[in-house]
Design a protein around this motif. Structure first.
Motif, mmCIF file in Angstrom:
data_model
loop_
_atom_site.group_PDB
_atom_site.id
_atom_site.type_symbol
_atom_site.label_atom_id
_atom_site.label_comp_id
_atom_site.label_asym_id
_atom_site.label_seq_id
_atom_site.Cartn_x
_atom_site.Cartn_y
_atom_site.Cartn_z
ATOM 1 N N SER A 1 -4.349 52.318 75.109
ATOM 2 C CA SER A 1 -2.755 51.783 74.695
ATOM 3 C C SER A 1 -2.175 52.631 73.729
ATOM 4 C CB SER A 1 -3.473 50.062 73.930
ATOM 5 O OG SER A 1 -2.271 49.696 73.396
ATOM 6 N N ALA A 2 -1.230 52.629 74.171
ATOM 7 C CA ALA A 2 -0.143 53.459 73.253
ATOM 8 C C ALA A 2 1.472 53.171 73.494
ATOM 9 C CB ALA A 2 -0.542 54.977 73.470
ATOM 10 N N HIS A 3 2.111 52.968 72.705
ATOM 11 C CA HIS A 3 3.529 52.774 72.942
ATOM 12 C C HIS A 3 4.346 54.044 73.374
ATOM 13 C CE1 HIS A 3 6.126 53.977 69.613
ATOM 14 N NE2 HIS A 3 5.063 53.672 68.673
ATOM 15 N N PHE A 4 5.114 53.803 74.541
ATOM 16 C CA PHE A 4 5.770 54.958 75.308
ATOM 17 C C PHE A 4 7.278 55.254 74.476
ATOM 18 C CE2 PHE A 4 6.093 56.692 79.689
ATOM 19 C CZ PHE A 4 5.909 58.108 79.175
ATOM 20 N N GLN B 1 -13.353 44.318 77.803
ATOM 21 C CA GLN B 1 -14.401 44.776 76.999
ATOM 22 C C GLN B 1 -14.185 45.306 75.760
ATOM 23 O OE1 GLN B 1 -17.638 44.528 77.392
ATOM 24 N NE2 GLN B 1 -18.799 46.303 77.269
ATOM 25 N N ALA B 2 -12.876 46.462 75.622
ATOM 26 C CA ALA B 2 -12.327 46.823 74.418
ATOM 27 C C ALA B 2 -11.001 47.330 74.728
ATOM 28 C CB ALA B 2 -13.392 47.963 74.069
ATOM 29 N N SER B 3 -10.138 47.415 73.885
ATOM 30 C CA SER B 3 -8.841 48.254 73.769
ATOM 31 C C SER B 3 -8.765 49.088 72.756
ATOM 32 C CB SER B 3 -7.750 47.167 73.684
ATOM 33 O OG SER B 3 -6.527 48.004 73.982
ATOM 34 N N PHE B 4 -8.393 50.231 72.910
ATOM 35 C CA PHE B 4 -8.219 51.255 72.097
ATOM 36 C C PHE B 4 -6.749 51.556 71.881
ATOM 37 C CE2 PHE B 4 -12.578 51.927 73.693
ATOM 38 C CZ PHE B 4 -13.317 51.644 72.742
ATOM 39 N N ASN B 5 -6.159 51.392 70.645
ATOM 40 C CA ASN B 5 -4.694 51.645 70.550
ATOM 41 C C ASN B 5 -4.616 52.874 69.520
ATOM 42 O OD1 ASN B 5 -1.928 50.989 70.693
ATOM 43 N ND2 ASN B 5 -1.855 50.961 68.850
ATOM 44 N N ASN C 1 -1.734 47.020 69.464
ATOM 45 C CA ASN C 1 -3.304 46.244 69.378
ATOM 46 C C ASN C 1 -3.249 44.734 69.036
ATOM 47 O OD1 ASN C 1 -2.697 47.861 66.965
ATOM 48 N ND2 ASN C 1 -4.251 46.681 66.067
ATOM 49 N N ALA C 2 -2.050 44.554 68.237
ATOM 50 C CA ALA C 2 -1.724 43.087 67.596
ATOM 51 C C ALA C 2 -1.457 42.099 68.785
ATOM 52 C CB ALA C 2 -0.504 43.074 66.531
ATOM 53 N N SER C 3 -0.895 42.638 70.189
ATOM 54 C CA SER C 3 -0.449 41.628 71.068
ATOM 55 C C SER C 3 -2.005 41.417 71.695
ATOM 56 C CB SER C 3 0.250 42.376 72.020
ATOM 57 O OG SER C 3 1.477 42.867 71.543
ATOM 58 N N PHE C 4 -2.887 42.182 71.721
ATOM 59 C CA PHE C 4 -4.008 41.724 72.253
ATOM 60 C C PHE C 4 -5.078 41.048 71.494
ATOM 61 C CE2 PHE C 4 -2.295 45.440 74.841
ATOM 62 C CZ PHE C 4 -2.727 45.099 75.944
ATOM 63 N N SER D 1 -7.732 49.811 66.602
ATOM 64 C CA SER D 1 -6.696 50.764 66.339
ATOM 65 C C SER D 1 -7.592 51.793 65.784
ATOM 66 C CB SER D 1 -5.931 50.225 64.937
ATOM 67 O OG SER D 1 -5.042 51.288 64.545
ATOM 68 N N LEU D 2 -7.112 53.183 66.405
ATOM 69 C CA LEU D 2 -7.704 54.401 66.119
ATOM 70 C C LEU D 2 -6.633 54.814 64.838
ATOM 71 C CD1 LEU D 2 -8.547 55.715 69.686
ATOM 72 C CD2 LEU D 2 -10.008 54.427 67.883
ATOM 73 N N SER D 3 -7.043 54.724 63.845
ATOM 74 C CA SER D 3 -5.997 55.108 62.711
ATOM 75 C C SER D 3 -6.156 56.377 62.403
ATOM 76 C CB SER D 3 -6.190 53.940 61.409
ATOM 77 O OG SER D 3 -5.245 54.173 60.605
#
Length: 517
Positions: free
Chosen positions: A296-299, A366-370, A423-426, A435-437
């Motif tokens: 996940s990443a905004h474009f 299973q997992a989302s990484f943003n 990531n908040a949407s999910f 979140s990969l901060s």
């Protein structure tokens, strides 16, 4: 005995981590491909230098969507653009601002987004400032004097040096004096605007209605030569954001009675309502095709710069991770999706729409990484409030090289994030999204929404580490024999309400948006 057992457990965990890294050929292939055949620089050039800023509703945003689809297909990855809604279509043209009196100088300024175009000739006028106002009646009297003038609408900054420069070179007394003067100037400015009977937003309409020829703002970010670039709210006259140095010069000239004049040419096109898209790519799972890992990443970006760190770097991480995974892990057990979301900057619209439109995917994540916040290496990973996040995230991290994980601080079970990024949407829909901060690299002062958010600010070593981290986490999540637990922690009591704090509340996206003309 208890201490001996603890040491033994730690030894086993360390041994498992070393073995996971040294024996798994997929992990080694991911690392080697990322380090020896990186595509990051080339991707960054194409996206940032050639396509440029990706403001929602602009042709450049759609160009980026189409470019990403073509790039994924060239790697053998299925990809498509999926409409999430409509937005006000607008295209930036040339901005040129010149001082013509008391001398000639070209000034550094940018037309604000969704701002009306000037004619080919542009507008010219004497520059004025908002004087000290005692009350609303005094403001109304002053408004009658501004027709045909160009108004400076931001406060004058007392210094153009960032605070860290003062801390290094100024005496403590001088630094404290500057901060006191700046605080007083800020309070005086705010009170003066309040005295007009309006606020910093609504006053703009009054200035336009009174016949101002144009408006000049300066949203300094407290960094050398850096301005925040936001949207405008005028209907017919131009508004530009001017860099601190030139803005301060004009402001002083007005204060000293020099009566400076400037010319503004700011061209743009209104394109009506246009369709807007998320770009979705997929590597189909072989064993559990209806279970998903979502990258996940905004474009989209603001368009003062080219959106390099917000969020070009997050986009590059996810594209490079997908490219590497397709090459080194072409038959994953679970389906790997990547979402390049549109209109994150206006309220997570693209990712909210995806969550709303695809409940069948969201319930089986299973997992989302943003990744969103800048160019630095990932240094924080939170369990986002999932009770058993330590179990699975620690397992997956054990396969990541130590030279990457040694920089990462983990927080389990952590707390859910209520805003900020996609990531908040999910999370709001109950999906395990993380979140990969990353390190800031002066993100907030120098690149976030500024005219300096450009290719040259990218630290490719850090971005490469993040691509390796993302690819390995995705591989491990796909191979995990167990589904991740989505059991949440019990939220603490909010002392103001006496009730348990809530997880992020789902909100529908703004499907049709944009500013009124």
């Amino acid at each position: 005995m208890k201490k001996i057992l603890q040491i033994f457990v730690l030894f086993l965990m360390a041994s498992t981590a070393v073995n996971a890294q040294s024996k798994d050929p997929v992990v080694q292939n991911i690392i080697n491909e990322a380090n020896n055949n990186s595509q990051l620089e080339n991707l960054a050039h194409q996206l940032l230098d050639v396509i440029g800023p990706r403001l929602v509703g602009t042709p450049q945003m759609k160009q980026a969507n189409d470019w990403a689809v073509a790039k994924y297909k060239s790697w053998g990855i299925s990809a498509k653009n999926e409409k999430w809604g409509e937005w006000r279509g607008w295209e930036r043209g040339i901005t040129h601002v010149d001082m013509t009196y008391p001398r000639v100088q070209s000034l550094n300024a940018t037309q604000l987004a969704w701002n009306p175009s000037t004619s080919k000739k542009g507008v010219s006028g004497e520059v004025i400032i908002i004087p000290k106002i005692s009350d609303k009646e005094a403001f109304q009297r002053w408004l009658k004097t501004i027709k045909g003038k160009i108004v400076l609408i931001s406060m004058k900054q007392p210094t153009g040096r960032p605070d860290y420069n003062w801390e290094e070179f100024a005496t403590p007394e001088s630094f404290e004096k500057m901060k006191k003067e700046r605080n007083e100037s800020t309070k005086e400015w705010s009170q003066n605007i309040k005295n007009t009977g309006f606020n910093s937003r609504t006053i703009i309409a009054e200035l336009e209605k009174a016949g101002a020829a144009g408006l000049v703002a300066s949203n300094w970010s407290r960094g050398f030569g850096v301005n925040k670039i936001f949207s405008a709210r005028t209907k017919k006259i131009p508004t530009v954001d001017m860099e601190l140095e030139d803005y301060g010069m004009l402001y002083r000239m007005v204060e000293y009675g020099d009566k400076p004049r400037i010319d503004i040419v700011a061209k743009s096109k209104e394109l009506g309502k246009v369709d807007n898209f998320n770009t979705i790519a997929e590597i189909k799972g072989t064993e559990f095709p209806n279970e998903y890992i979502v990258l996940s990443a905004h474009f989209d970006s603001w368009d003062g710069g080219t959106g390099a760190t917000d969020n070009g770097t997050g986009t590059l991480v996810m594209m490079e991770a997908m490219r590497i995974l397709k090459k080194m892990y072409p038959n994953p057990k679970r389906t790997i999706l990547v979402g390049h979301w549109g209109s994150e900057e206006q309220g997570l619209n693209g990712s909210r729409a995806f969550v709303e439109d695809h409940p069948e995917i969201v319930k089986n994540i299973q997992a989302s990484f943003n990744q969103d916040n800048g160019t630095g290496r990932v240094v924080n990973l939170s369990g986002a409030g999932f009770l058993h996040s330590y179990d699975f995230l620690s397992r997956w991290l054990s396969a990541v090289p130590k030279d990457i994980t040694k920089h990462i601080k983990t927080n389990f079970p952590g707390m859910p994030s209520g805003g900020g990024s996609d990531n908040a949407s999910f999370l709001a829909a109950g999906a395990p999204a993380f979140s990969l901060s990353s390190l800031s690299w002066s993100y907030w002062n120098y690149t976030w929404h500024t005219n300096r958010d450009t290719y040259d600010k990218i630290v490719f070593d850090d971005v490469r580490n993040n691509a390796i981290l993302t690819a390995i986490l995705t591989y491990m999540a796909s191979e995990d024999p167990n589904r991740t637990s989505t059991e949440k922690i019990v939220m603490p009591i909010n002392p103001r309400t006496g009730k348990a704090r809530e997880w992020p509340t789902p909100r529908s996206p703004q499907r049709k948006g944009g500013l009124d003309k």
